[in-house]
Design a protein around this motif. Structure first.
Motif, PDB file in Angstrom:
ATOM      1  N   PRO A  22      17.143   4.905 -19.665  1.00 42.50           N
ATOM      2  CA  PRO A  22      16.034   4.038 -20.080  1.00 42.50           C
ATOM      3  C   PRO A  22      14.715   4.387 -19.404  1.00 42.50           C
ATOM      4  O   PRO A  22      13.669   4.457 -20.062  1.00 42.50           O
ATOM      5  CB  PRO A  22      16.476   2.630 -19.660  1.00 42.50           C
ATOM      6  N   LEU A  23      14.775   4.620 -18.114  1.00 36.86           N
ATOM      7  CA  LEU A  23      13.515   4.855 -17.398  1.00 36.86           C
ATOM      8  C   LEU A  23      12.921   6.213 -17.715  1.00 36.86           C
ATOM      9  O   LEU A  23      11.703   6.367 -17.837  1.00 36.86           O
ATOM     10  CB  LEU A  23      13.739   4.731 -15.895  1.00 36.86           C
ATOM     11  N   VAL A  26      12.520   6.664 -22.144  1.00 39.61           N
ATOM     12  CA  VAL A  26      11.787   5.713 -22.982  1.00 39.61           C
ATOM     13  C   VAL A  26      10.567   5.207 -22.239  1.00 39.61           C
ATOM     14  O   VAL A  26      10.613   4.977 -21.042  1.00 39.61           O
ATOM     15  CB  VAL A  26      12.694   4.497 -23.320  1.00 39.61           C
ATOM     16  N   VAL A  28       7.787   2.116 -23.129  1.00 39.90           N
ATOM     17  CA  VAL A  28       7.398   1.153 -24.148  1.00 39.90           C
ATOM     18  C   VAL A  28       5.998   0.638 -23.852  1.00 39.90           C
ATOM     19  O   VAL A  28       5.554   0.597 -22.714  1.00 39.90           O
ATOM     20  CB  VAL A  28       8.368  -0.052 -24.201  1.00 39.90           C
ATOM     21  N   THR A  30       4.325  -2.790 -24.677  1.00 38.26           N
ATOM     22  CA  THR A  30       4.663  -4.086 -25.265  1.00 38.26           C
ATOM     23  C   THR A  30       3.460  -4.733 -25.940  1.00 38.26           C
ATOM     24  O   THR A  30       3.612  -5.707 -26.666  1.00 38.26           O
ATOM     25  CB  THR A  30       5.210  -5.040 -24.196  1.00 38.26           C
ATOM     26  N   ILE A  31       2.291  -4.218 -25.699  1.00 41.56           N
ATOM     27  CA  ILE A  31       1.113  -4.829 -26.335  1.00 41.56           C
ATOM     28  C   ILE A  31       0.953  -4.309 -27.760  1.00 41.56           C
ATOM     29  O   ILE A  31       0.781  -5.071 -28.710  1.00 41.56           O
ATOM     30  CB  ILE A  31      -0.152  -4.546 -25.500  1.00 41.56           C
ATOM     31  N   ASN A  33       3.344  -2.730 -29.217  1.00 41.57           N
ATOM     32  CA  ASN A  33       4.698  -2.684 -29.760  1.00 41.57           C
ATOM     33  C   ASN A  33       5.115  -1.291 -30.202  1.00 41.57           C
ATOM     34  O   ASN A  33       5.633  -1.097 -31.294  1.00 41.57           O
ATOM     35  CB  ASN A  33       4.809  -3.652 -30.947  1.00 41.57           C
ATOM     36  N   ILE A  35       7.087   2.451 -29.101  1.00 41.53           N
ATOM     37  CA  ILE A  35       8.037   3.082 -28.186  1.00 41.53           C
ATOM     38  C   ILE A  35       7.829   4.574 -28.239  1.00 41.53           C
ATOM     39  O   ILE A  35       7.612   5.139 -29.305  1.00 41.53           O
ATOM     40  CB  ILE A  35       9.495   2.776 -28.592  1.00 41.53           C
ATOM     41  N   TRP A  37       9.663   8.050 -27.240  1.00 36.39           N
ATOM     42  CA  TRP A  37      10.922   8.663 -26.797  1.00 36.39           C
ATOM     43  C   TRP A  37      10.630  10.014 -26.201  1.00 36.39           C
ATOM     44  O   TRP A  37       9.881  10.796 -26.777  1.00 36.39           O
ATOM     45  CB  TRP A  37      11.893   8.816 -27.970  1.00 36.39           C
TER      46      TRP A  37
ATOM     47  N   PHE B  50      11.971  -3.090 -14.640  1.00 32.82           N
ATOM     48  CA  PHE B  50      11.525  -2.047 -15.573  1.00 32.82           C
ATOM     49  C   PHE B  50      12.535  -1.837 -16.699  1.00 32.82           C
ATOM     50  O   PHE B  50      12.151  -1.675 -17.870  1.00 32.82           O
ATOM     51  CB  PHE B  50      11.292  -0.727 -14.827  1.00 32.82           C
ATOM     52  N   LEU B  53      12.176  -4.484 -19.108  1.00 35.10           N
ATOM     53  CA  LEU B  53      10.978  -4.268 -19.918  1.00 35.10           C
ATOM     54  C   LEU B  53      11.258  -3.304 -21.060  1.00 35.10           C
ATOM     55  O   LEU B  53      10.863  -3.526 -22.207  1.00 35.10           O
ATOM     56  CB  LEU B  53       9.858  -3.712 -19.029  1.00 35.10           C
ATOM     57  N   ILE B  54      11.979  -2.223 -20.734  1.00 34.05           N
ATOM     58  CA  ILE B  54      12.242  -1.202 -21.749  1.00 34.05           C
ATOM     59  C   ILE B  54      13.177  -1.748 -22.827  1.00 34.05           C
ATOM     60  O   ILE B  54      12.927  -1.581 -24.025  1.00 34.05           O
ATOM     61  CB  ILE B  54      12.812   0.063 -21.073  1.00 34.05           C
ATOM     62  N   GLY B  57      11.302  -4.097 -24.917  1.00 35.93           N
ATOM     63  CA  GLY B  57      10.379  -3.388 -25.799  1.00 35.93           C
ATOM     64  C   GLY B  57      11.087  -2.827 -27.010  1.00 35.93           C
ATOM     65  O   GLY B  57      10.620  -2.972 -28.142  1.00 35.93           O
ATOM     66  N   ILE B  58      12.254  -2.202 -26.785  1.00 33.39           N
ATOM     67  CA  ILE B  58      12.997  -1.608 -27.905  1.00 33.39           C
ATOM     68  C   ILE B  58      13.464  -2.695 -28.873  1.00 33.39           C
ATOM     69  O   ILE B  58      13.250  -2.615 -30.087  1.00 33.39           O
ATOM     70  CB  ILE B  58      14.203  -0.799 -27.372  1.00 33.39           C
ATOM     71  N   GLY B  60      12.335  -5.637 -29.176  1.00 32.91           N
ATOM     72  CA  GLY B  60      11.188  -6.334 -29.749  1.00 32.91           C
ATOM     73  C   GLY B  60      10.691  -5.662 -31.021  1.00 32.91           C
ATOM     74  O   GLY B  60      10.415  -6.328 -32.025  1.00 32.91           O
ATOM     75  N   PRO B 129       2.148  -4.841 -18.512  1.00 31.76           N
ATOM     76  CA  PRO B 129       2.412  -6.217 -18.944  1.00 31.76           C
ATOM     77  C   PRO B 129       3.860  -6.389 -19.381  1.00 31.76           C
ATOM     78  O   PRO B 129       4.439  -5.512 -20.005  1.00 31.76           O
ATOM     79  CB  PRO B 129       1.453  -6.390 -20.128  1.00 31.76           C
ATOM     80  N   PRO B 131       6.487  -8.771 -21.502  1.00 33.83           N
ATOM     81  CA  PRO B 131       6.456  -9.854 -22.491  1.00 33.83           C
ATOM     82  C   PRO B 131       7.143 -11.104 -21.949  1.00 33.83           C
ATOM     83  O   PRO B 131       8.054 -11.023 -21.142  1.00 33.83           O
ATOM     84  CB  PRO B 131       7.251  -9.271 -23.660  1.00 33.83           C
TER      85      PRO B 131
END
Lengths: 404, 302
Positions: A22-23, A26, A28, A30-31, A33, A35, A37, B50, B53-54, B57-58, B60, B129, B131
């Motif tokens: 994940p780290l 990916v 992301v 979030t603002i 929206n 992603i 990869w 973190f 968050l990831i 995000g996915i 979301g 940020p 969510p």
């Protein structure tokens, strides 16, 4: 055998790819929206983990055999280059000559880098007295650096005192602070001591940050006077070279004092305390007194270095004295070799000079040093240049005479 | 004295305290078993945030409903952090089991710095940020201005997890093995307990709990950054020391105590010195009562 090792490494590689997925792969936002990869990163982790795990297991096996050899007395320690005083003295003299001449040959920028290298050497040697010689893990060393720097900045700002007046005071203030901190925490064991010193370091930084009326808060103090030279006006480049020599001499003094300290009565008491406190007390060593001395002797250098730092940059703020700073100084000591002053010089060269000259790696600087800290502890806890305890050879005079 | 202000501080202290307690459990359990201050524990908490968050995000972008995202983010981040905790122990601490006190401690500091820089490298060094994942509960409407639903959820989830952990330690076979190993590792090994496994499980549980704390607090605060683990880690460690390191109820009590005293200290004295307050408590406790509130003084035998 090889196949088994191969599959082991493969397993580790897969594990790390899953773990870091994940780290690493990916990112992301979030603002918006979205992603992103990044599969290529994952491939790097996979290949890296594969190779490193093979090396890791090989090194562990090697460590085991070496430990076994050392335990059985086989593989007698060979004579090292560092053991010969001729080599160290020649090297020392050569370094001395090179460093004496360097500021006249290189640019101001290079001189500046060397000044900060020397400051770190000084800090490293000072911390080495506490951590390496006395074995007390000390995580708030930057606080004493801050005490020195702020002592000069404040006294200069409010009273206009000069560099040479404050220099000894900075050292004394830091030493007094060190002893004051040491008094209550002496009863604590190693790891608690580490945490208390860490807490103390943070307290000092937070006070500097929040006491805005006195210290200027996060924006710090600027326009600190550079050191004076008998009232002479000097150009910026000239002052720089002047500061270079000041810090160079300071390092020399620090080095000589620390080296002499190690073989002194106090130094031997400290090393004995590091090995076994209870046995030490039984031998009549004043535990409290000696430890206080270690703290005072160790922190004084941070105070001196702080004063020089403030005079060099002419601007200081609390951001220069975070835990991060303490961690860098600690890793200089650890990587170089705990208790070894030559080690500190090498460690500081690695941590300060190397990143300067290899800008491409600057992004990876801290992660590499952090990894080196872990690896050093696992495979070579004595550091790059291990400290040697003084050895005494007893020569039987009569036997020598009669054996002629 | 303003009663409402008092309650406001009390409740915010409760929220903080629960998170400190959740992280403190990891410190105290590890310390109880291998006598090591696991400096990297704060970083696990940060990595948990973190990862959350990831995952959020996915999920979301895939249009999952909020409660599902929250639950999945917490669960996935627990699993991943457990993995991190396990791996860290294997790399940085296990090879040093025989090597005195100073080496593992330095190795732990190295690991902590490593993880921070790892996150800087693969993610970012800026604040990101986060969510808001926690839904608004209707029944909290009247007091929402002093006790938001995120506060409520944090307190409840922490309480449930801590109760679960207490039962686990008390009644399961693994829990018993953990207590035995904490008391005397050599003896436990002689009795057939696989100490390496116990240590691994300790790291896994501690890390998973830290991950829950990480995701919940990140959602509550709305920001994550690579450095959040450092402060949270020290404070949680402070909580563990206040309660008596090595003692599980001590860590919970210490967490609450620290959270409340910080909240009241910031509210009634000065919010500038909030962190100074926590550190001073730590220093004072270590000096005058290093065994903490619940701990017993240890006599070292020669």
């Amino acid at each position: 055998m090889v196949a088994r090792e191969f599959f082991k490494s493969l397993g580790v590689s897969l594990w790390f790819m899953v773990l870091t997925f994940p780290l690493v792969a990916v990112r992301v936002n979030t603002i918006e929206n979205t992603i992103q990869w990044r599969w290529a990163n994952l491939a790097i982790v996979g290949v890296g983990a594969f190779v490193l795990s093979a090396v890791w297991r090989w090194a562990l096996v090697r460590r085991e055999t070496m430990l076994a050899n050392a335990a059985s007395g086989a593989g007698e320690r060979s004579v090292r280059v560092w053991d010969s005083p001729v080599v160290t003295r020649t090297l020392g003299a050569a370094l001395l000559v090179v460093f004496m001449g360097i500021p006249w040959l290189v640019s101001t920028y290079q001189t500046n880098i060397l000044i900060s290298f020397f400051l770190y050497v000084m800090l490293g040697i000072g911390l080495n007295i506490v951590v390496g010689v006395a074995g007390l893990l000390f995580l708030g060393y930057a606080a004493f650096y801050a005490i020195g720097a702020y002592a000069y900045a404040l006294l200069n700002h409010y009273f206009g005192w000069g560099f040479w007046t404050v220099l000894p005071m900075g050292g004394v203030l830091a030493a007094v602070a060190g002893v004051l901190l040491a008094f209550p925490v002496l009863r604590l064991r190693g790891d608690y001591l580490a945490i208390v010193t860490l807490g103390f370091g943070e307290i000092v930084r937070l006070v500097l940050e929040n006491w805005s009326d006195l210290t200027g808060g996060p924006s710090g103090i600027s326009n600190i006077d550079r050191p004076g030279f008998f009232g002479q006006e000097m150009t910026v480049a000239g002052t720089n070279i002047y500061i270079y020599y000041i810090v160079f001499v300071a390092v020399l003094v620090t080095f000589v004092v620390a080296e002499r300290l190690k073989d002194s009565r106090v130094g031997r008491a400290l090393q004995a305390l590091r090995e076994d406190e209870i046995a030490c007390e039984a031998m009549g060593i004043d535990r409290v007194g000696v430890k206080l001395m270690a703290f005072g002797l160790g922190t004084a250098w941070a105070g001196f270095a702080g004063v020089i730092f403030a005079a060099k940059t002419t601007f200081i703020n609390p951001a220069s004295f975070t835990f991060f700073e303490s961690a860098i100084i600690l890793s200089i000591v650890v990587l170089g070799g705990m208790g070894s002053n030559w080690g500190v010089i090498l460690g500081a060269a690695f941590l300060v000079l190397l990143p300067e000259y290899m800008r491409a790696f600057s992004e990876y600087r801290m992660i590499l040093f952090a990894a080196a800290m872990v690896l050093m502890m696992v495979f070579r806890p004595q550091g790059m240049i291990p400290a040697r305890s003084k050895q005494y050879r007893i020569v039987d005079r009569e036997l020598e005479l009669s054996g002629e | 004295m303003d009663v409402q202000y008092f309650f406001e501080l009390f409740l915010s202290g409760l929220t903080r305290g629960s998170i400190y307690a959740l992280i403190a459990i990891g410190y105290t359990m590890v310390y109880g078993i291998i006598e090591l201050i696991n400096f990297a524990h704060g970083e696990i908490y940060m990595i948990g945030a973190f990862t959350g968050l990831i995952v959020a995000g996915i999920l979301g972008t895939m249009g999952f409903p909020l409660p599902a995202i929250l639950v999945l983010a917490v669960l996935v981040s627990m699993i991943y952090c457990a993995g991190y905790g396990y791996t860290i122990e294997k790399i940085a601490y296990k090879p040093l089991r025989q090597a005195g006190r100073l080496s593992p401690l330095i190795s732990a500091i190295g690991m902590s710095l490593f993880l921070q820089n790892y996150v800087i490298l693969v993610q970012t060094s800026d604040f990101v940020p986060f969510p808001s994942l926690i839904p608004e509960f209707a029944f909290l409407e009247p007091i929402a201005h002093i006790f938001a639903s995120s506060d409520f959820l944090i307190v409840v989830v922490s309480a449930v997890l801590m109760a679960g952990l207490t039962l686990f330690i008390k009644y399961t076979k693994m829990g018993k093995a953990m207590r035995a190993t904490a008391q005397n590792r050599k003896m436990a090994m002689l009795l057939g307990i696989d100490a390496d496994r116990v240590i691994s499980v300790t790291f896994i549980i501690g890390s998973a709990l830290a991950a829950v704390g990480g995701v919940l607090i990140a959602s509550h605060v709305g920001m994550v950054n690579f450095a959040i683990g450092f402060l949270a880690g020290i404070k949680a460690f402070t909580a563990a020391v206040l309660g008596g390191i090595g003692s599980l109820p001590g860590a919970m009590l210490g967490g609450l105590f620290l959270g409340l005293s910080e909240s009241f200290g910031a509210g009634y004295i000065s919010s500038d010195y909030e962190d100074v307050f926590a550190f001073s408590l730590l220093v004072i406790f270590l000096i005058f009562r290093p065994s903490g509130i619940m701990g017993k003084a240890k006599v070292e035998k020669v």
